[in-house]
Write a protein that holds these residues in place. Structure first.
Motif, mmCIF file in Angstrom:
data_model
loop_
_atom_site.group_PDB
_atom_site.id
_atom_site.type_symbol
_atom_site.label_atom_id
_atom_site.label_comp_id
_atom_site.label_asym_id
_atom_site.label_seq_id
_atom_site.Cartn_x
_atom_site.Cartn_y
_atom_site.Cartn_z
ATOM 1 N N PHE A 35 58.523 -3.919 38.636
ATOM 2 C CA PHE A 35 59.058 -2.901 39.536
ATOM 3 C C PHE A 35 59.880 -3.540 40.648
ATOM 4 O O PHE A 35 60.954 -3.051 40.996
ATOM 5 C CB PHE A 35 57.927 -2.064 40.123
ATOM 6 C CG PHE A 35 58.403 -0.957 41.018
ATOM 7 C CD1 PHE A 35 59.005 0.164 40.475
ATOM 8 C CD2 PHE A 35 58.252 -1.035 42.381
ATOM 9 C CE1 PHE A 35 59.460 1.187 41.275
ATOM 10 C CE2 PHE A 35 58.696 -0.018 43.202
ATOM 11 C CZ PHE A 35 59.296 1.093 42.650
ATOM 12 N N ARG A 36 59.393 -4.658 41.207
ATOM 13 C CA ARG A 36 60.138 -5.332 42.274
ATOM 14 C C ARG A 36 61.470 -5.884 41.772
ATOM 15 O O ARG A 36 62.413 -6.017 42.543
ATOM 16 C CB ARG A 36 59.298 -6.461 42.870
ATOM 17 C CG ARG A 36 58.209 -5.976 43.798
ATOM 18 C CD ARG A 36 57.598 -7.125 44.584
ATOM 19 N NE ARG A 36 57.051 -8.171 43.744
ATOM 20 C CZ ARG A 36 55.821 -8.193 43.236
ATOM 21 N NH1 ARG A 36 55.006 -7.213 43.500
ATOM 22 N NH2 ARG A 36 55.418 -9.194 42.492
ATOM 23 N N PRO A 40 68.179 -1.508 42.726
ATOM 24 C CA PRO A 40 68.279 -0.108 43.148
ATOM 25 C C PRO A 40 69.445 0.643 42.497
ATOM 26 O O PRO A 40 69.371 1.849 42.303
ATOM 27 C CB PRO A 40 68.482 -0.191 44.659
ATOM 28 C CG PRO A 40 68.059 -1.546 45.052
ATOM 29 C CD PRO A 40 68.210 -2.426 43.843
ATOM 30 N N TRP A 57 63.444 3.293 37.423
ATOM 31 C CA TRP A 57 64.613 3.165 38.286
ATOM 32 C C TRP A 57 64.613 4.236 39.367
ATOM 33 O O TRP A 57 64.895 3.960 40.534
ATOM 34 C CB TRP A 57 65.905 3.245 37.467
ATOM 35 C CG TRP A 57 67.104 3.408 38.340
ATOM 36 C CD1 TRP A 57 67.634 2.484 39.192
ATOM 37 C CD2 TRP A 57 67.891 4.585 38.492
ATOM 38 N NE1 TRP A 57 68.713 3.009 39.848
ATOM 39 C CE2 TRP A 57 68.896 4.299 39.435
ATOM 40 C CE3 TRP A 57 67.859 5.846 37.910
ATOM 41 C CZ2 TRP A 57 69.837 5.238 39.812
ATOM 42 C CZ3 TRP A 57 68.805 6.768 38.289
ATOM 43 C CH2 TRP A 57 69.779 6.470 39.226
ATOM 44 N N LYS A 59 62.055 5.759 40.707
ATOM 45 C CA LYS A 59 61.033 5.419 41.697
ATOM 46 C C LYS A 59 61.539 4.326 42.626
ATOM 47 O O LYS A 59 61.343 4.382 43.844
ATOM 48 C CB LYS A 59 59.746 4.963 41.009
ATOM 49 C CG LYS A 59 58.966 6.094 40.395
ATOM 50 C CD LYS A 59 57.690 5.572 39.748
ATOM 51 C CE LYS A 59 56.903 6.687 39.092
ATOM 52 N NZ LYS A 59 55.675 6.180 38.464
ATOM 53 N N LYS A 60 62.191 3.313 42.055
ATOM 54 C CA LYS A 60 62.718 2.209 42.863
ATOM 55 C C LYS A 60 63.813 2.713 43.797
ATOM 56 O O LYS A 60 63.824 2.396 44.983
ATOM 57 C CB LYS A 60 63.271 1.114 41.938
ATOM 58 C CG LYS A 60 63.908 -0.041 42.663
ATOM 59 C CD LYS A 60 62.897 -0.844 43.448
ATOM 60 C CE LYS A 60 63.532 -2.090 44.014
ATOM 61 N NZ LYS A 60 62.637 -3.202 44.025
ATOM 62 N N ARG A 61 64.723 3.535 43.268
ATOM 63 C CA ARG A 61 65.820 4.081 44.074
ATOM 64 C C ARG A 61 65.258 4.889 45.242
ATOM 65 O O ARG A 61 65.703 4.735 46.382
ATOM 66 C CB ARG A 61 66.698 4.966 43.189
ATOM 67 C CG ARG A 61 67.843 5.634 43.924
ATOM 68 C CD ARG A 61 68.465 6.722 43.094
ATOM 69 N NE ARG A 61 67.463 7.759 42.835
ATOM 70 C CZ ARG A 61 67.661 8.806 42.041
ATOM 71 N NH1 ARG A 61 68.786 8.934 41.407
ATOM 72 N NH2 ARG A 61 66.719 9.712 41.875
#
Length: 83
Positions: A35-36, A40, A57, A59-61
């Motif tokens: 995830f890290r 973004p 993606w 969730k990360k954004r």
């Protein structure tokens, strides 16, 4: 393993995610690292993962946007309190 009429072997594949059915600490660490590492802005590789990649993606954004908003709010707060 099965054989087709042409003699080609069909190999049963394992799940593409190493931790598909495992909830151990090492798998959680691997998923956290994954995830890290997601950029973004996204990537073609995430799209190739299908729905799992798109959800990761998004969730990360959203996490990056929330962190940026929080940082901006903190800066504005400190600017107002200094003035």
């Amino acid at each position: 393993m099965m054989r087709t009429g042409s003699g080609a072997a069909l190999v049963k594949r394992e799940p593409s995610t190493p931790c598909a059915n495992d909830d151990s600490a090492s798998c959680r660490n691997q998923m956290d690292a994954f995830f890290r590492s997601i950029p973004p802005e996204g990537s073609l590789g995430l799209l190739a993962l299908g729905a799992v990649g798109v959800v990761a993606w998004r969730k990360k954004r959203d996490a990056v946007a929330a962190a940026a908003l929080e940082s901006k709010s903190e800066q504005e707060f400190h600017k107002e309190s200094d003035g």
